[in-house]
Design an enzyme around this catalytic site. Structure first.
Site, PDB file in Angstrom:
ATOM      1  N   CYS A  41     -70.717 -42.625  22.669  1.00 54.98           N
ATOM      2  CA  CYS A  41     -71.963 -42.822  21.937  1.00 54.98           C
ATOM      3  C   CYS A  41     -73.052 -41.914  22.521  1.00 54.98           C
ATOM      4  CB  CYS A  41     -72.402 -44.280  22.022  1.00 54.98           C
ATOM      5  SG  CYS A  41     -73.884 -44.635  21.043  1.00 54.98           S
ATOM      6  N   ASP A  43     -76.003 -42.771  23.023  1.00 55.81           N
ATOM      7  CA  ASP A  43     -76.934 -43.638  23.768  1.00 55.81           C
ATOM      8  C   ASP A  43     -77.273 -43.047  25.142  1.00 55.81           C
ATOM      9  OD1 ASP A  43     -77.908 -45.869  25.459  1.00 55.81           O
ATOM     10  OD2 ASP A  43     -77.434 -47.091  23.707  1.00 55.81           O
ATOM     11  N   ARG A  45     -78.261 -44.356  27.740  1.00 60.61           N
ATOM     12  CA  ARG A  45     -77.871 -45.167  28.911  1.00 60.61           C
ATOM     13  C   ARG A  45     -76.403 -45.007  29.274  1.00 60.61           C
ATOM     14  NH1 ARG A  45     -79.476 -50.603  26.076  1.00 60.61           N
ATOM     15  NH2 ARG A  45     -78.346 -49.430  24.491  1.00 60.61           N
ATOM     16  N   HIS A  97     -69.617 -48.887  23.743  1.00 61.11           N
ATOM     17  CA  HIS A  97     -70.360 -49.624  24.767  1.00 61.11           C
ATOM     18  C   HIS A  97     -70.998 -50.865  24.163  1.00 61.11           C
ATOM     19  CE1 HIS A  97     -74.566 -48.427  23.645  1.00 61.11           C
ATOM     20  NE2 HIS A  97     -73.897 -47.499  23.006  1.00 61.11           N
ATOM     21  N   CYS A 100     -74.615 -51.670  21.753  1.00 56.81           N
ATOM     22  CA  CYS A 100     -74.752 -50.390  21.041  1.00 56.81           C
ATOM     23  C   CYS A 100     -75.683 -50.581  19.836  1.00 56.81           C
ATOM     24  CB  CYS A 100     -73.379 -49.912  20.580  1.00 56.81           C
ATOM     25  SG  CYS A 100     -73.420 -48.351  19.675  1.00 56.81           S
TER      26      CYS A 100
HETATM   27 CO    CO Z   1     -74.285 -46.826  21.144  1.00 52.47          CO
END
Ligand code: CO
Length: 209
Positions: A41, A43, A45, A97, A100
């Site tokens: 992803c 993302d 993080r 994750h 998400c």
């Molecule tokens: Co995500």
């Protein structure tokens, strides 16, 4: 994060690398031979290399919203093709994750404009596994399970491609589904039964002889 800071960090990083190995960058320009293709992803993080302790040159990375592998997406399909046909990676990983945002958005009744067709792929995963998901009464558990099932379905999408079917047959390239838990930092192998899924999937999606 200030952009100036990024360039300062870059200078420090170069110094650190060269202090450990003077030939560090000369080695990098020689080429790459990663054994793993990682699809994760976007993302912020969920860092790809950092959480795996991987060095440059070890992992071929593709990231998008909710680690999707839509078979009509030229970008992810090109990455898979290049990784399998040219880099000849041994392992293909889809890493989702928990928590998400993409998965959460797909669970909501909201119009996300240009994101709608992308998120629709996640709703399709929900529809395929509706019974299992709706049997989970705890909302957080349901959300987490959809993250896992989405990873599984994206693994299946990878197996649908002739490049991967051929790489599996000729050199045993396999597909793995993982989930990163932001809450604990743990990377979890979903232990998707590749052989069993492949057998079932190939009944419908077999492309190669
Ligand atoms: Co995500």
């Amino acid at each position: 994060m200030e952009l100036e800071k990024i360039f300062e960090n870059n200078k420090l990083w170069i110094q650190q690398k060269l202090a450990l190995d003077k030939e560090y960058f000369n080695k990098l320009i020689e080429g790459q031979t990663p054994e793993v293709l990682y699809i994760g992803c976007s993302d912020s993080r969920v860092s790809a290399e950092e959480l795996m302790g991987a060095a440059p040159g070890q992992i071929f990375v593709h990231r998008n919203i909710a680690n999707m592998v839509p078979n009509s997406d030229l970008c992810v399909m090109s990455v898979i093709n290049y990784a399998v046909m040219h880099l000849k990676v041994k392992h293909i990983v889809v890493c989702g994750h928990y928590y998400c945002g993409g998965i959460k958005a797909a669970l909501e009744s909201a119009d996300y404009g240009i994101l709608n067709p992308w998120l629709r792929n996640i709703r399709d995963v929900y529809r395929l596994h509706r019974k299992e998901l709706e049997d989970i009464s705890n909302e957080e558990e349901k959300y987490k399970r959809l993250v896992e099932l989405n990873v599984q379905e994206q693994c299946i999408n990878i197996i649908k491609t002739p490049e991967v079917q051929r790489a599996f047959k000729t050199r045993g390239t396999k597909v793995y589904g993982w989930v990163f838990d932001i809450k604990t930092g743990h990377l979890k192998d979903l232990n998707i039964d590749f052989d069993k899924i492949l057998e079932k999937i190939m009944e419908i999606y077999r492309i190669i002889d």
